[in-house]
Design a protein around this motif. Structure first.
Motif, short mmCIF file in Angstrom:
data_model
loop_
_atom_site.label_atom_id
_atom_site.label_comp_id
_atom_site.label_asym_id
_atom_site.label_seq_id
_atom_site.Cartn_x
_atom_site.Cartn_y
_atom_site.Cartn_z
N SER A 1 0.82 -1.21 0.00
CA SER A 1 0.00 0.00 0.00
C SER A 1 0.86 1.26 0.00
O SER A 1 0.53 2.24 -0.68
CB SER A 1 -0.92 0.01 1.22
N TYR A 2 1.97 1.24 0.76
CA TYR A 2 2.85 2.41 0.77
C TYR A 2 3.32 2.70 -0.65
O TYR A 2 3.34 3.84 -1.10
CB TYR A 2 4.09 2.18 1.65
N CYS A 3 3.73 1.61 -1.32
CA CYS A 3 4.30 1.76 -2.66
C CYS A 3 3.23 2.27 -3.64
O CYS A 3 3.49 3.16 -4.45
CB CYS A 3 4.85 0.41 -3.11
N ALA A 4 2.01 1.72 -3.55
CA ALA A 4 0.95 2.14 -4.47
C ALA A 4 0.61 3.61 -4.24
O ALA A 4 0.33 4.33 -5.19
CB ALA A 4 -0.28 1.27 -4.26
N ARG A 5 0.66 4.08 -3.00
CA ARG A 5 0.34 5.47 -2.73
C ARG A 5 1.48 6.40 -3.15
O ARG A 5 1.25 7.56 -3.45
CB ARG A 5 0.07 5.68 -1.24
N GLY A 6 2.71 5.87 -3.14
CA GLY A 6 3.84 6.71 -3.52
C GLY A 6 4.05 6.75 -5.03
O GLY A 6 3.99 7.79 -5.65
N PRO B 1 -0.42 3.18 -8.98
CA PRO B 1 -0.97 1.82 -8.93
C PRO B 1 -0.14 0.76 -9.65
O PRO B 1 0.01 -0.34 -9.12
CB PRO B 1 -2.35 1.96 -9.58
N VAL B 2 0.42 1.07 -10.83
CA VAL B 2 1.10 -0.02 -11.56
C VAL B 2 2.35 -0.50 -10.82
O VAL B 2 2.45 -1.69 -10.50
CB VAL B 2 1.40 0.41 -13.02
N PRO B 3 3.28 0.40 -10.47
CA PRO B 3 4.41 -0.10 -9.66
C PRO B 3 3.93 -0.67 -8.33
O PRO B 3 4.52 -1.62 -7.81
CB PRO B 3 5.26 1.15 -9.43
N GLY B 4 2.85 -0.11 -7.80
CA GLY B 4 2.33 -0.59 -6.53
C GLY B 4 1.90 -2.04 -6.61
O GLY B 4 2.26 -2.85 -5.76
N VAL B 5 1.15 -2.37 -7.66
CA VAL B 5 0.67 -3.75 -7.77
C VAL B 5 1.84 -4.69 -8.08
O VAL B 5 1.87 -5.82 -7.59
CB VAL B 5 -0.45 -3.87 -8.83
N VAL B 6 2.82 -4.21 -8.88
CA VAL B 6 4.00 -5.04 -9.12
C VAL B 6 4.69 -5.33 -7.78
O VAL B 6 5.04 -6.48 -7.48
CB VAL B 6 4.97 -4.34 -10.10
N CYS B 7 4.84 -4.31 -6.97
CA CYS B 7 5.45 -4.47 -5.64
C CYS B 7 4.61 -5.44 -4.80
O CYS B 7 5.16 -6.33 -4.14
CB CYS B 7 5.54 -3.11 -4.96
N TYR C 1 11.47 -4.11 -2.02
CA TYR C 1 12.24 -3.11 -1.29
C TYR C 1 12.68 -1.99 -2.23
O TYR C 1 12.65 -0.81 -1.86
CB TYR C 1 13.47 -3.73 -0.63
N ALA C 2 13.13 -2.38 -3.44
CA ALA C 2 13.58 -1.37 -4.39
C ALA C 2 12.44 -0.40 -4.69
O ALA C 2 12.63 0.82 -4.71
CB ALA C 2 14.07 -2.04 -5.67
N LEU C 3 11.24 -0.97 -4.90
CA LEU C 3 10.10 -0.11 -5.26
C LEU C 3 9.66 0.74 -4.07
O LEU C 3 9.39 1.94 -4.23
CB LEU C 3 8.95 -0.98 -5.75
N VAL C 4 9.58 0.15 -2.90
CA VAL C 4 9.06 0.92 -1.76
C VAL C 4 10.06 1.99 -1.33
O VAL C 4 9.67 3.09 -0.92
CB VAL C 4 8.64 0.00 -0.59
N SER C 5 11.37 1.70 -1.44
CA SER C 5 12.36 2.72 -1.10
C SER C 5 12.24 3.90 -2.04
O SER C 5 12.40 5.05 -1.63
CB SER C 5 13.78 2.15 -1.19
N ALA C 6 11.98 3.60 -3.33
CA ALA C 6 11.81 4.70 -4.29
C ALA C 6 10.51 5.45 -4.01
O ALA C 6 10.41 6.66 -4.26
CB ALA C 6 11.81 4.14 -5.71
N SER C 7 9.50 4.73 -3.50
CA SER C 7 8.19 5.36 -3.33
C SER C 7 8.17 6.31 -2.13
O SER C 7 7.41 7.27 -2.13
CB SER C 7 7.11 4.30 -3.17
N ALA C 8 9.02 6.05 -1.13
CA ALA C 8 8.94 6.87 0.09
C ALA C 8 9.20 8.35 -0.20
O ALA C 8 8.38 9.20 0.20
CB ALA C 8 9.90 6.32 1.15
N PRO C 9 10.30 8.71 -0.91
CA PRO C 9 10.50 10.14 -1.18
C PRO C 9 9.37 10.74 -2.03
O PRO C 9 8.99 11.90 -1.81
CB PRO C 9 11.82 10.19 -1.95
N VAL C 10 8.82 9.92 -2.96
CA VAL C 10 7.74 10.45 -3.80
C VAL C 10 6.51 10.75 -2.94
O VAL C 10 5.87 11.81 -3.08
CB VAL C 10 7.38 9.42 -4.91
N LEU C 11 6.20 9.81 -2.04
CA LEU C 11 5.06 10.02 -1.14
C LEU C 11 5.27 11.28 -0.29
O LEU C 11 4.38 12.12 -0.15
CB LEU C 11 4.88 8.80 -0.24
N LEU C 12 6.50 11.41 0.26
CA LEU C 12 6.78 12.57 1.11
C LEU C 12 6.68 13.86 0.30
O LEU C 12 6.18 14.88 0.79
CB LEU C 12 8.18 12.45 1.72
N HIS C 13 7.18 13.82 -0.94
CA HIS C 13 7.10 15.01 -1.78
C HIS C 13 5.64 15.39 -2.02
O HIS C 13 5.27 16.56 -1.95
CB HIS C 13 7.81 14.75 -3.11
#
Lengths: 246, 471
Positions: free
Chosen positions: B76-81, B84-90, B375-387
């Motif tokens: 869910s973190y990844c999908a929100r950051g 949806p497409v990278p999120g579902v892959v994650c 992990y690769a996807l969620v680590s990338a998603s965290a800064p995007v979510l914060l931004h």
């Protein structure tokens, strides 16, 4: 890792946290982290850390868009106890009608965010001890309505306060949890012999337009079973009180 | 997210979920030998590197976990950051990882239980045991997650202490030197690995940490998710990393001096203990390992069904997966769908003649591939979510970029340059397992973009929890 990470030795941190809380309170629901930082005059990283801390502790909540903040229910608890009851004449008349129709005690209870207050006690068949109901939320039917309405009842009424009033009182968290689950599921609360050995009661909630719990119609009688036969009457009265209390 | 038991679990329960799936005891008895076999002289640096990488990922996950609570956890973190497409892959990578981890831990539990009860070679007994463990894990998960948290933590504490004390005692006494011309483990321990071998070693070391993020799936069920989940997600790998690094270093010292057969036996720690200490110690070690694997199986299944449940609720997967049993508040449909797979895969593989240790290490390697991708996807998603929510800091950006790039690089090198036996063939297995998820994403994008857009629902504050909703 402990919950007691904040000791009295960091007055600056406490002041900053309170300033953040105050800023959110003044700016109103939906204020963003950046705005809070500007209001308080703290660096962004510190502001975000404090905001997240306060959200974690539930003094603040994040709005659904994750950007904005609002005061949480714990902040409401800070503001203190039950509201001062000021009943309208229409509400008193509504209760009087029910008292005339039933042969059990009919009382009105109003709820604060985390407390209850016996606002109108039946003069003919009074509560034996209103203080017991207000203090021991786990035992009485009205208190259970309030606890069943909380996301986590332990925050309002910690397990250390599960006092045994009679042999029937739930004193273990899982016993109370089972009763609260039952209460939440059917939408009303009842108990027999859990506050006083020979008294049973039944509480029907009065809810506001947004579903928030504002009060309850409480029926009590000296008997072994809750007065379930009067449930429809109690709920009818609660429904009639809705526009008058909410 | 109606249906699950909301806000019931305390910090210990949340922590136990992460600890159970990370399973430090199980990792200590299996992973170091695999890392030594792949990484040779770089085994200990590989462990240290893996620990640093995982803690960095945990730090990134923590940013998201402090801001939203969700049943899908990292998915869910990844999908929100990232969307949806990278999120579902994650999410699908996590499903593969948790399922593979459940398979490996069922096999591991059965393997050590059989070793405890009837030493010798009994593949059929191990297969039967794996099915029984899977059924048991399913039963515990169906009863609700609260059942076993304290038990898990107590078991891990006892068995970790046991293993560390054993290792310490062996190191202090000095190992038995190999007699005469018999080669010692130094042949492998001091070998210089290729780049692919080194990457595979780090990947295998990462397997020891896989699952640290799994407490994030308890976001809806924990009492204070925004406090407990980030704490459990960061501290589990940080403390686990220190323990695993100590245990792995001790094993490397011991294996260098022990006969080569011990290292190659697949269960070197057992071999070392059996050679050095008689009495009940080897049996105790087996029991501790079996218990840790059972806890890991339960934790993996718990996490697996919650990710599937979340996807079912969103409509990303068939909605029937989002059904919950009223009485216990557990996603029982997702459980019924996955449990047969978790039980049958190891049973069929073992009965078809695969060695139990190969099933164990193979499944855990697939889990590592899945986790690293997630992990690769969620680590990338965290800064995007914060931004997106206006709370990005330079440190969070840097951490996210470094963690994501390292995970990606490790994944690629281990898959492309790794030795065929360990890395490449299992990378293919992992790729094949990813195909259904990717097809689903393509299908959803074409036919039901609205369902895809719902990916990553999180627990919004209800009106009741806001004091004043209007400004």
């Amino acid at each position: 890792m402990s919950d007691r990470g904040l000791t009295g030795r960091q007055p600056g941190a406490v002041q900053n946290a309170l300033a953040v809380l105050e800023a959110v309170s003044h700016a109103g629901a939906g204020v963003s982290a950046r705005e809070v930082g500007e209001l308080v005059g703290l660096p962004p990283a510190t502001t975000y850390r404090l905001l997240n801390l306060l959200v974690g502790e539930e003094y603040l909540v994040r709005m659904p868009d994750l950007r904005g903040f609002a005061l949480g229910r714990k902040a409401a608890g800070l503001a203190g106890g039950a509201p001062e009851p000021r009943l309208s004449r229409a509400a008193k008349e509504e209760l009087g009608r029910l008292r005339g129709a039933l042969r059990v005690g009919v009382h009105l209870v109003v709820f604060g965010p985390t407390s209850l207050h016996c606002a109108d006690v039946d003069p003919e068949l009074p509560l034996r001890d209103p203080y017991l109901l207000e203090r021991h939320l786990h035992a009485g039917a009205a208190g259970r309505l309030l606890l069943a309405d909380q996301p986590d009842w332990r925050e309002v009424h910690p397990p250390s306060r599960l006092v045994r009033l009679t042999a029937e009182t739930p004193v273990r968290p899982h016993q109370l949890q089972a009763r609260l689950d039952e209460t939440a599921e059917r939408g009303w609360a009842a108990q027999a012999g859990e506050v006083h050995d020979d008294v049973a009661c039944l509480a029907a909630p009065v809810r506001g337009a947004d579903g928030a719990l504002v009060g309850a119609v409480l029926l009590t009688g000296p008997r072994q079973r809750p007065p379930l036969e009067h449930l429809p009457a109690a709920r009818g009265c609660a429904a009639a009180l809705e526009p008058l209390l909410a | 997210m109606e249906g699950l038991r909301r806000r019931r679990l305390g910090f210990l329960e949340v922590l136990a979920q992460s600890v159970a799936v990370l399973a430090p005891t199980a990792a200590l008895v299996t992973v170091p030998a695999l890392v030594v076999a792949a990484g040779g002289s770089l085994a200990v640096p590989a462990f240290a590197g893996a620990a640093l990488l995982v803690v960095l990922v945990a730090w990134c996950v923590r940013h998201a976990a402090r801001r939203m609570a969700a049943v899908g956890g990292v998915y869910s973190y990844c999908a929100r950051g990232l969307g949806p497409v990278p999120g579902v892959v994650c999410g699908w990578a996590l499903v593969v990882a948790y399922a593979a981890l459940a398979v490996s831990s069922c096999t591991g539990a059965a393997l050590y239980a059989v070793a405890l009860l009837a030493p010798g070679h009994h593949p059929a007994a191990v297969a039967l045991g794996a099915v029984l463990v899977a059924a048991g894990a399913g039963l515990v998960t169906a009863r609700g997650v609260q059942l076993s948290a304290r038990l898990v933590l107590a078991l891990e504490a006892v068995s970790l202490t046991l293993v560390l004390v054993l290792l310490g005692a062996l190191v202090l006494r000095g190992g038995t030197p190999a007699e005469g011309a018999r080669p010692t483990g130094a042949v492998l321990v001091d070998a210089v690995p290729s780049a692919g071998g080194a990457a595979l070693a780090v990947l295998l070391a990462v397997t020891a940490f896989v699952g640290f993020e799994s407490s994030s799936v308890l976001g809806v069920e924990s009492r204070r998710p925004l406090l407990y989940v980030p704490r459990a997600v960061l501290w589990t790998p940080a403390v686990g990393g220190v323990v695993l690094l100590l245990g792995a270093s001790a094993q490397v010292v011991l294996l260098r001096e022990a006969p080569l057969e011990v290292l190659l036996s697949g269960a070197p720690l057992d071999g070392l203990v059996r050679a050095e200490a008689g009495g009940p110690l080897p049996a105790l070690l087996d029991a501790a390992a079996a218990a840790a694997f059972v806890a890991c199986a339960g934790g993996s299944v718990t996490a697996l069904v919650r990710v599937l449940f979340s996807m079912g609720r969103e409509g990303v997967l068939p909605r029937t997966l989002g059904e919950v049993r009223e009485s216990t508040g557990t996603p029982v449909r997702a459980l019924l769908v996955t449990l047969p797979l978790v039980a049958l895969v190891p049973a069929v593989a073992l009965l078809a003649g695969a060695a139990p240790r190969a099933v164990l290490s193979g499944a855990v390697t697939v889990a590592a591939f899945g986790s690293l991708l997630a992990y690769a996807l969620v680590s990338a998603s965290a800064p995007v979510l914060l931004h997106r929510i206006g709370e990005l800091t330079p440190a969070a950006l840097l951490g996210g970029v470094v963690a994501s790039a390292s995970c990606t690089a490790l994944l690629v090198v281990a898959a492309v340059a790794g030795p065929w036996a360990g890395g490449q063939s299992l990378a293919l297995v992992f790729a094949a397992l990813m195909v259904p998820g990717l097809l689903r994403v393509v299908w959803l994008r074409r036919r039901h973009p609205e369902r895809l857009a719902r990916a990553g629902v999180y627990d919004e504050p209800t009106r009741r929890s806001v004091l004043r909703a209007e400004p």
